[in-house]
Scaffold this active site. Structure first.
Site, PDB file in Angstrom:
ATOM      1  N   ASN A  17       0.816  -1.202   0.000  1.00 21.12           N
ATOM      2  CA  ASN A  17       0.000   0.000   0.000  1.00 21.12           C
ATOM      3  C   ASN A  17       0.856   1.261   0.000  1.00 21.12           C
ATOM      4  O   ASN A  17       1.042   1.869  -1.056  1.00 21.12           O
ATOM      5  CB  ASN A  17      -0.960  -0.018   1.193  1.00 21.12           C
ATOM      6  CG  ASN A  17      -1.950   1.129   1.153  1.00 21.12           C
ATOM      7  OD1 ASN A  17      -1.917   1.955   0.245  1.00 21.12           O
ATOM      8  ND2 ASN A  17      -2.814   1.199   2.125  1.00 21.12           N
ATOM      9  N   ASP A  18       1.397   1.627   1.152  1.00 22.26           N
ATOM     10  CA  ASP A  18       2.147   2.885   1.242  1.00 22.26           C
ATOM     11  C   ASP A  18       3.295   2.968   0.235  1.00 22.26           C
ATOM     12  O   ASP A  18       3.611   4.056  -0.245  1.00 22.26           O
ATOM     13  CB  ASP A  18       2.703   3.060   2.652  1.00 22.26           C
ATOM     14  CG  ASP A  18       1.602   3.343   3.659  1.00 22.26           C
ATOM     15  OD1 ASP A  18       0.547   3.842   3.233  1.00 22.26           O
ATOM     16  OD2 ASP A  18       1.798   3.060   4.850  1.00 22.26           O
ATOM     17  N   VAL A  19       3.908   1.830  -0.089  1.00 20.81           N
ATOM     18  CA  VAL A  19       5.069   1.860  -0.977  1.00 20.81           C
ATOM     19  C   VAL A  19       4.688   2.150  -2.427  1.00 20.81           C
ATOM     20  O   VAL A  19       5.567   2.267  -3.284  1.00 20.81           O
ATOM     21  CB  VAL A  19       5.882   0.549  -0.922  1.00 20.81           C
ATOM     22  CG1 VAL A  19       6.422   0.314   0.468  1.00 20.81           C
ATOM     23  CG2 VAL A  19       5.065  -0.628  -1.394  1.00 20.81           C
TER      24      VAL A  19
END
Lengths: 467, 103
Positions: free
Chosen positions: A395-397
């Site tokens: 997700n965040d990456v």
């Protein structure tokens, strides 16, 4: 009984073999051989220790018994542990090294004459400093790793535990360890030695509780480093070259890994250690995301259709894939795609998962050849030329905000340029934000199709639809 | 004046940090997990200290407190040595190239 000089040379040889063991890891081809060097080095070190003591009375039998019991437990664990549980296994192993360092230091303190360090109540100053540092670092490694283990295992909540004055307390305890060691050297008092160890255990706990789940790659690397420094401290006490070399190797290895992980998150080591990331800033974000933005969502059939008509697909795995144990299903899906002459590669962000290299091991377990798996900087330019990006459990990456919004907490973090693909398939259970507590802009892009489901189940459904 | 042997050990220590630095940077990122498990296994070479503590008691009594600590440390380090090396081996076996699986 062999002379001290001869055993020192053998210890040097085992140190060199350990260096070669790490050197072997520069490529998967040489890595297996490297591991054998490591095992050989260990056998030499143990055998030489037996020979240099030269005491083959009944007590040797006890040593063998303890070795055998430990060996059996270790072997059992090594063969039974699932690959998804590697992070907690490594954390658990670190705690054992830390505790062993504490016990060896305690034994040396209680019975210094067998190590030629002087007599009880009058231990050589340098040895006393070395063994108390070794014991303190070992104790911090032990209790810190236990907390990391509990968090990774899910027995303890992965969310940061924060209270007022936390940093001040840690600082005060850290300073008190140095003051205690100073007084220990002056008085040789056993009580001060015990208090130093107890406070170090406490510091280990306090150091890790404020650090959240997704910062675990840094924590594990850091504890890896600590276990090395503890071993080196004991190595100085025992005047043992093998231990000094190994401690230095492991210490610097862990430090480098921590550095790589911090850089991959664009965060300073200090801010990770101080912890609390993602705990307090979620409140403002919730207001923003209340305004419902339109999201396109699809099902397995749509996803299968998109991928079937693509000519190249890039897979972006993350921690969610490990949780759902979806790596085998994913491999099946990729096999089907390859049969249709679709080019498939894997893109791995350095902090995907809960420890360095976590995703690579899981993919290797699912029989994905390692030359199809690429690191961030090697593959990031390929997204623009690819048809489909299949994001599974990450997700965040992948969040483009890291490149565009200077106000975002993850701004500046290197991310995978997933949005440059013609279309993005995003497997996720819900729209909830990731670890950093921020919304992923990627969800709302026109070329993104959200697949709301468990990663493993969705992948299996896609496999069915690919037929 | 003679040089204190401590200085020699310190030299070994510092040079080993440099070796570690260069060797570890050359480790491929895909093998970072095996790197952690193998460093774990080799740092258990602390077992040599545990063996000395357990065996070399001046009084000959292996049930003195210090040798009991030694024996427990042997147990802990042995778990790590066997577990660490074997799990590394198990992981490394899984890393295959494309050609290997197509035969």
């Amino acid at each position: 009984m062999i002379s001290a000089n001869l055993s020192a040379i053998f210890y040097l040889i085992s140190g060199i073999l350990f260096i070669l063991a790490l050197r072997g890891l520069s490529s998967p081809d040489t890595s297996r051989q490297g591991n054998y060097f490591g095992i050989a080095g260990m056998i030499i070190a143990i055998v030489v220790t037996f020979l240099s003591i030269g005491n083959f009375s009944t007590s040797l039998v006890y040593v063998i018994i303890f070795l055998a019991i430990g060996g059996a437990i270790g072997t059992f664990i090594a063969f039974r542990i699932p690959m998804t549980a590697m992070p907690e296994l490594v954390a658990g192993f670190h705690s054992l090294v830390g505790l062993a360092a504490v016990f060896v230091a305690v034994a040396a303190f209680l019975n210094p004459n067998v190590f030629n360090l002087g007599v009880v109540g009058n231990i050589k100053l340098a040895s006393l400093i070395e063994m108390s540092i070794g014991a303190a670092v070992g104790a911090i490694t032990f209790s810190g790793s236990i907390i990391a283990f509990l968090k990774l295992r899910g027995i303890m909540s992965g969310s940061p535990i924060i209270f007022n004055g936390q940093h001040f307390l840690n600082l005060a305890l850290g300073i008190s360890i140095f003051i205690l060691i100073f007084f220990l050297c002056k008085t040789q008092s056993a009580n001060i030695f015990w208090i130093t160890i107890i406070i170090s255990f406490l510091v280990g706990v306090l150091l890790i509780i404020p650090i959240g789940g997704a910062d675990m790659p840094v924590v594990i690397s850091m504890l890896n480093s600590y276990s090395g420094w503890a071993a080196a401290g004991i190595g100085f006490t025992l005047e043992n070259t093998a231990l000094i070399i190994t401690g230095a190797l492991v210490g610097s290895s862990g430090a480098i890994l921590s550095y790589i992980m911090c850089k991959a998150m664009n965060r300073s080591f200090v801010s990770v250690i101080l912890g609390g990331f993602g705990a307090d800033n979620s409140a403002d974000d919730k207001k923003d995301s209340k305004e419902q933005k339109p999201v396109k969502s699809g099902n397995a059939e749509d996803a299968a259709f998109l991928m079937k008509n693509a000519s190249s697909v890039i897979i972006v795995p993350g921690y969610g894939m490990a949780v759902a144990q979806a790596q085998h299903a994913l491999r099946e899906m990729v096999d089907k795609l390859k049969k249709n002459d679709i080019k498939v590669t894997y893109a791995i962000h350095p902090v995907a998962g809960r420890m360095p290299g976590h995703m690579n091991v899981l993919l290797a377990e699912a029989n994905v050849p390692y030359d199809e798996v690429f690191e961030l900087e090697d593959i990031n330019n390929d997204f623009a030329n690819s048809d489909v990006a299949f994001v599974i459990g990450a997700n965040d990456v992948t969040n483009p905000v890291a490149k565009t919004d200077p106000k975002s907490p993850i701004f500046g973090m290197p991310v995978l340029d997933v949005e440059k693909c013609k279309s993005v398939l995003f497997v996720k259970r819900s729209l909830s934000p990731g670890y950093a507590g921020i919304d992923n802009e990627l969800f709302y892009k026109d070329n993104t199709l959200m697949l709301f489901a468990d990663a493993k189940k969705m992948t299996e459904d896609i496999v069915k639809n690919l037929d | 004046m003679e040089i204190d042997p401590f200085i020699f050990r310190l030299s070994i220590f510092i040079l080993s940090i440099f070796i570690g630095y260069y060797v570890v940077w050359s480790v491929t990122p895909s093998l970072h997990t095996p790197l952690m498990s193998v460093t774990n296994a080799i740092s258990s070479v602390i077992i040599v200290g545990a063996i000395v503590a357990a065996l070399a008691t001046s009084s000959g009594n292996i049930f003195s407190i210090s040798s009991i600590f030694g024996f427990i440390a042997i147990l802990l380090a042995a778990i790590n040595i066997f577990g660490g090396f074997l799990v590394t081996q198990r992981m490394l076996q899984m890393y295959k190239k494309k050609k290997d699986k197509k035969k």
